[in-house]
Design a protein around this motif. Structure first.
Motif, short mmCIF file in Angstrom:
data_model
loop_
_atom_site.label_atom_id
_atom_site.label_comp_id
_atom_site.label_asym_id
_atom_site.label_seq_id
_atom_site.Cartn_x
_atom_site.Cartn_y
_atom_site.Cartn_z
N LEU A 179 1.09 -1.15 -0.23
CA LEU A 179 -0.27 0.01 -0.39
C LEU A 179 0.82 1.29 -0.05
O LEU A 179 0.46 1.70 -0.82
N ALA A 180 1.94 0.95 0.71
CA ALA A 180 2.82 2.37 1.09
C ALA A 180 3.59 2.66 -0.86
O ALA A 180 3.67 3.86 -1.36
N MET A 239 -4.01 4.71 8.94
CA MET A 239 -5.24 3.59 8.74
C MET A 239 -6.40 4.48 8.90
O MET A 239 -7.11 3.50 8.50
N LYS A 240 -5.99 5.49 9.29
CA LYS A 240 -7.47 6.25 9.46
C LYS A 240 -7.83 5.87 8.54
O LYS A 240 -8.91 6.34 7.84
N SER A 241 -7.12 6.89 7.50
CA SER A 241 -7.56 6.64 5.89
C SER A 241 -7.32 5.54 5.48
O SER A 241 -8.31 5.46 4.49
N VAL A 242 -7.37 4.45 5.59
CA VAL A 242 -7.20 3.08 5.21
C VAL A 242 -8.01 2.31 5.42
O VAL A 242 -9.49 2.17 4.79
N ARG A 243 -8.85 2.84 7.17
CA ARG A 243 -10.61 2.38 7.51
C ARG A 243 -11.11 3.43 6.94
O ARG A 243 -12.31 3.02 6.81
N MET A 269 -8.37 7.88 -3.60
CA MET A 269 -7.57 8.49 -4.94
C MET A 269 -6.61 8.83 -5.33
O MET A 269 -6.99 8.46 -6.73
N GLY A 270 -5.77 8.64 -4.30
CA GLY A 270 -4.53 9.65 -5.11
C GLY A 270 -3.51 8.83 -5.12
O GLY A 270 -1.73 9.00 -5.49
N LEU A 271 -3.71 7.83 -4.98
CA LEU A 271 -2.90 6.28 -4.89
C LEU A 271 -2.57 6.30 -6.64
O LEU A 271 -3.13 6.89 -7.59
N ASP A 272 -1.23 5.57 -7.07
CA ASP A 272 -0.76 5.03 -8.28
C ASP A 272 -1.57 4.68 -9.07
O ASP A 272 -2.09 4.69 -10.49
N GLY A 312 -5.08 0.14 -4.97
CA GLY A 312 -5.04 0.76 -3.41
C GLY A 312 -6.16 -0.15 -2.77
O GLY A 312 -5.66 0.07 -1.42
N LEU A 313 -7.01 0.64 -3.01
CA LEU A 313 -8.26 0.55 -2.38
C LEU A 313 -8.62 -1.02 -2.23
O LEU A 313 -9.02 -1.35 -0.78
#
Length: 98
Positions: free
Chosen positions: A18-19, A40-44, A58-61, A66-67
């Motif tokens: 994920l990173a 983790m707050k954003s992951v949850r 939504m900003g991940l590569d 990522g979701l």
């Protein structure tokens, strides 16, 4: 792909993955896992309300990869036994420096 138990290091590698998707791929693996733990707050939030206020994923590569990774991380943790949690998500490993 076929689901398999994460084992003793699987959750760690999901966090690293994920990173990597978040662009934090130039630090050590431990720092990448730490990056995910710090977020983790954003992951949850991505799992519980993906279109809510925190749309970090939504900003991940690759946002949907990522979701999916967020879902697996949260499901593994919430299972109470991450080592036995069965996951079918492939985790990419970069071997370009070999």
């Amino acid at each position: 792909s076929k689901s398999k138990p994460l084992g003793p290091r699987g959750l760690y590698w999901l966090k690293v993955h994920l990173a990597n998707l978040a662009g934090a791929d130039k630090m050590s693996f431990d720092d990448r896992a730490g990056f995910t733990e710090k977020n983790m707050k954003s992951v949850r939030a991505a799992v519980t309300n993906p279109f809510g206020e925190d749309r970090w994923w939504m900003g991940l590569d690759d946002p949907f990869q990522g979701l999916a990774t967020c879902h697996e991380i949260v499901n593994a943790i919430d299972s109470g036994d991450p080592e036995s949690y069965e996951c079918a998500l492939p985790v990419h490993m970069d071997g370009s420096c070999n």
